[in-house]
Design a protein around this motif. Structure first.
Motif, mmCIF file in Angstrom:
data_model
loop_
_atom_site.group_PDB
_atom_site.id
_atom_site.type_symbol
_atom_site.label_atom_id
_atom_site.label_comp_id
_atom_site.label_asym_id
_atom_site.label_seq_id
_atom_site.Cartn_x
_atom_site.Cartn_y
_atom_site.Cartn_z
ATOM 1 N N MET A 82 6.424 5.739 4.293
ATOM 2 C CA MET A 82 5.148 5.073 4.587
ATOM 3 C C MET A 82 4.912 4.817 6.068
ATOM 4 O O MET A 82 3.794 4.493 6.465
ATOM 5 C CB MET A 82 5.067 3.736 3.834
ATOM 6 N N GLY A 113 5.044 6.492 -1.918
ATOM 7 C CA GLY A 113 5.267 6.071 -0.542
ATOM 8 C C GLY A 113 6.450 5.127 -0.534
ATOM 9 O O GLY A 113 6.428 4.099 -1.212
ATOM 10 N N LYS A 116 8.359 0.664 1.987
ATOM 11 C CA LYS A 116 7.324 -0.370 2.059
ATOM 12 C C LYS A 116 7.819 -1.578 2.851
ATOM 13 O O LYS A 116 7.063 -2.176 3.611
ATOM 14 C CB LYS A 116 6.929 -0.786 0.637
ATOM 15 N N TYR A 125 1.364 1.207 8.124
ATOM 16 C CA TYR A 125 1.719 2.060 7.000
ATOM 17 C C TYR A 125 0.683 3.156 6.821
ATOM 18 O O TYR A 125 -0.472 3.021 7.209
ATOM 19 C CB TYR A 125 1.893 1.257 5.710
ATOM 20 N N GLU A 127 -1.269 5.394 4.132
ATOM 21 C CA GLU A 127 -1.667 5.466 2.725
ATOM 22 C C GLU A 127 -1.803 6.917 2.289
ATOM 23 O O GLU A 127 -2.158 7.778 3.077
ATOM 24 C CB GLU A 127 -2.991 4.737 2.510
ATOM 25 N N ASP A 129 -3.681 8.097 -0.500
ATOM 26 C CA ASP A 129 -4.771 8.380 -1.442
ATOM 27 C C ASP A 129 -5.444 9.735 -1.218
ATOM 28 O O ASP A 129 -5.657 10.487 -2.173
ATOM 29 C CB ASP A 129 -5.811 7.267 -1.404
ATOM 30 N N TYR A 142 3.682 2.612 -4.110
ATOM 31 C CA TYR A 142 4.249 2.191 -2.834
ATOM 32 C C TYR A 142 5.444 1.307 -3.141
ATOM 33 O O TYR A 142 5.297 0.285 -3.818
ATOM 34 C CB TYR A 142 3.202 1.448 -1.998
#
Length: 161
Positions: A82, A113, A116, A125, A127, A129, A142
């Motif tokens: 991440m 991911g 974390k 971090y 993402e 998506d 995550y």
């Protein structure tokens, strides 16, 4: 008994082996993975074959996975760090290699991911998506493979959260 094949893919250092070790209760500090590792675990009436594919770079991971010659993968878990945009981009590159080679792929694709805890610590971090949508992933998780309880990993493995 029902059987599932699950593969962990991603470039080196994203936490695939830590995920597998924590899931299996082997150790908190995994050794460097130099060849594909194959684990069998039992969860209720489910038999899971877990494949941890090593490799530092995209092409190396893709070739090692292809050498396994697995006819069907039920759940493909693409893992990235991440805190590293490059490791997320590597997922898209890996997926493109499989698509370009005509691989039938997996029945389910998910993106995980990892790290974390480190991302929260540094306040940054990445993402997943957009990449997840592009590769047809059904879910994005995550986690911290180093700190989350094994039940979290079982949920990801089975698709139950």
């Amino acid at each position: 008994m029902y059987r599932r094949v699950v593969a962990l893919l991603g470039v080196g250092g994203v936490g695939k082996t830590t995920f597998a070790y924590r899931l299996l209760g082997l150790s908190d500090v995994p050794v460097l993975t130099l060849k594909p590792s194959y684990y069998r675990l039992y969860i209720g009436d489910l038999e899971v074959d877990l494949i941890d594919v090593p490799g530092q770079r995209v092409y190396e991971v893709a070739m090692r996975f292809a050498s396994f010659k697995i006819p069907v993968v039920d759940r493909l878990i693409y893992m990235y760090d991440m805190t590293s945009h490059e490791s997320l981009q590597a997922i898209a590159e890996l997926h493109n290699i499989f698509t370009d080679r005509g691989s039938q792929g997996a029945r389910e694709i998910v993106v995980v991911g990892n790290k974390k805890d480190l991302a929260e610590e540094v306040g940054f971090y990445v993402e997943a998506d957009e990449v997840a949508r592009a590769i047809g992933a059904s879910e994005v998780y995550y986690i911290s493979a180093a700190r989350d309880p094994p039940e979290v990993f079982i949920g990801i493995l089975l698709g139950k959260t």
